[in-house]
Scaffold this active site. Structure first.
Site, short mmCIF file in Angstrom:
data_model
loop_
_atom_site.label_atom_id
_atom_site.label_comp_id
_atom_site.label_asym_id
_atom_site.label_seq_id
_atom_site.Cartn_x
_atom_site.Cartn_y
_atom_site.Cartn_z
N TYR A 15 -7.93 -10.86 3.18
CA TYR A 15 -9.41 -10.23 3.55
C TYR A 15 -10.25 -10.03 2.62
CZ TYR A 15 -7.48 -5.64 2.59
OH TYR A 15 -6.54 -4.56 1.98
N GLU A 16 -9.72 -9.99 1.19
CA GLU A 16 -10.56 -9.78 0.00
C GLU A 16 -11.30 -11.40 -0.22
OE1 GLU A 16 -8.59 -7.91 -3.14
OE2 GLU A 16 -7.11 -7.46 -1.88
N MET A 21 -1.95 -6.44 7.50
CA MET A 21 -2.67 -7.40 6.83
C MET A 21 -2.34 -7.90 5.69
SD MET A 21 -6.17 -4.89 7.29
CE MET A 21 -6.45 -4.07 8.77
N SER A 22 -1.03 -8.18 5.48
CA SER A 22 -0.42 -8.93 4.23
C SER A 22 0.60 -9.92 4.62
CB SER A 22 -0.11 -7.61 3.20
OG SER A 22 0.93 -6.84 3.66
N ALA A 46 2.72 -2.04 4.55
CA ALA A 46 2.54 -0.90 5.69
C ALA A 46 2.03 -1.60 6.83
CB ALA A 46 1.21 0.09 5.16
N HIS A 49 -3.25 0.26 -4.93
CA HIS A 49 -2.74 -1.14 -5.69
C HIS A 49 -3.05 -1.02 -7.02
CE1 HIS A 49 -1.85 -3.23 -1.87
NE2 HIS A 49 -2.44 -2.36 -1.43
N SER A 93 0.73 -1.24 -0.02
CA SER A 93 0.00 0.14 -0.10
C SER A 93 0.85 1.26 -0.10
CB SER A 93 -1.03 0.02 1.11
OG SER A 93 -1.54 -1.05 1.28
N HIS A 101 -7.32 4.07 6.57
CA HIS A 101 -6.49 3.79 5.50
C HIS A 101 -5.90 4.95 4.56
CE1 HIS A 101 -5.26 1.09 2.02
NE2 HIS A 101 -5.83 1.76 1.13
N HIS A 105 -5.21 -9.20 -1.01
CA HIS A 105 -5.17 -9.53 0.37
C HIS A 105 -6.02 -10.48 0.73
CE1 HIS A 105 -3.32 -5.50 0.16
NE2 HIS A 105 -2.96 -5.58 0.97
N ASN A 124 1.79 4.05 11.58
CA ASN A 124 0.93 4.29 12.54
C ASN A 124 1.21 3.79 13.79
OD1 ASN A 124 -0.90 2.48 10.86
ND2 ASN A 124 -1.38 2.09 13.02
N1 HPA Z 1 -3.17 -2.64 11.66
C1 HPA Z 1 -3.12 -3.37 10.80
N2 HPA Z 1 -2.62 -2.99 9.46
C2 HPA Z 1 -1.95 -1.90 9.44
C3 HPA Z 1 -1.88 -1.01 10.36
C4 HPA Z 1 -2.43 -1.26 11.63
O1 HPA Z 1 -2.51 -0.53 12.51
N3 HPA Z 1 -1.35 -0.12 9.93
C5 HPA Z 1 -1.03 -0.35 8.48
N4 HPA Z 1 -1.57 -1.43 8.10
#
Ligand code: HPA
Length: 272
Positions: free
Chosen positions: A84-85, A209-210, A111, A60, A29, A245, A82, A233
């Site tokens: 989650y898709e 998440m990847s 990320a 993406h 991402s 996001h 991903h 973050n």
């Molecule tokens: N959690 C899950 N996935 C993420 C995060 C997070 O805080 N930041 C970027 N991708």
């Protein structure tokens, strides 16, 4: 082969006309701009490759670029699907195709949220190990013995020598590089604060998440893996900032510049 990866590899090699990549790179991402540095690339849309996903998330692109970067012939996967898709093995064909076209190693980027307050947004963290908290595994189901073993080992999944190379490069270009355990969260919901505390307690340094499905698929077919996360973050509840996001994409684009420099240095030294 029980999937489309061999067919996809044949098509890639035909379209790339003799080009022989050594390292595959998966851009996460907000990290897509690294692809702009690939010299005179042959660009193939995922839609033209059998079994490749159509990435659904904003940020993406869904293209494969073949060309030189840092003096190394690379295959750059710009965009990923991903878990989650809906399919945890959505990257099976692209990852295996990287092996069949001749890559030795795969550099995964992503990320992630940091679970260590001293490693804040904008930092880079190379992944030393992972926790698969996705509740599934991309290798579940019948095993294709032509691809790899039924029970692949996952010790040193993140290649120690390639990690050392990343550390050397970070020092050489003056970028701080944290190192830690990445927990894979299925998503698509971000974690609750209680979940962040749980994941911290389990021993993770970052959450995203990847990456983990791709690492598993890559190790299974014999690709070396190295992976670096852009910290976008602090984990939910660890600071007052909201996590969404849009913030992820903004922070990834900013810190992604350091990651680009790190990857170019890595490739230059990998080739040497
Ligand atoms: N959690 C899950 N996935 C993420 C995060 C997070 O805080 N930041 C970027 N991708």
């Amino acid at each position: 082969m029980s999937d489309h990866s061999a067919e996809a590899a044949t098509r890639i090699l035909k379209m790339a006309e003799g080009f022989q990549p050594k390292v595959a790179i998966v851009l996460g991402s907000g990290l897509g701009p690294l692809a702009d540095l690939v010299e005179d690339p042959v660009v193939i849309s995922y839609g033209d490759l059998p079994g490749f996903p159509e990435p659904g998330v904003h940020g993406h692109a869904g293209r494969l670029l073949l060309g030189n970067l840092g003096g190394v012939p690379v295959a750059c996967l710009q965009g990923r699907a991903h878990a989650y898709e809906g399919r945890i093995d959505a990257m099976k064909v692209p990852v295996r195709a990287m092996k069949w076209i001749g890559c030795e190693a795969i550099y995964l980027t992503c990320a992630a949220g940091s679970l260590r307050p001293e490693v804040g947004a904008g930092s880079l963290m190379t992944i030393s190990d992972h926790l698969n908290l996705m509740g599934g595994n991309p290798l579940a189901g019948p095993n294709d013995e032509e691809v790899g073993p039924r029970f692949p080992p996952m010790a040193d999944a993140y290649d120690p020598a390639l990690r050392a190379l990343q550390r050397d490069c970070a020092a050489a270009i003056g970028v701080d590089l944290a190192e830690g355990v990445y927990a894979a969260w299925l998503g698509p919901t971000f974690e609750t604060p209680a979940e962040v505390r749980m994941i911290q307690g389990l021993g993770a340094d970052a959450v995203g998440m990847s990456t983990v499905p791709e690492c598993i698929l890559a190790r299974h077919c014999g690709l070396k893996v190295t992976a670096t996360a852009v910290i976008t973050n602090l984990g939910v509840g660890l600071s007052d900032e909201t996590v969404d996001h849009a913030q992820t994409l903004r922070a990834a684009a900013e810190a992604g510049k350091d990651l680009q420099r790190l990857i170019v240095c890595f490739l230059e030294r990998y080739a040497a």
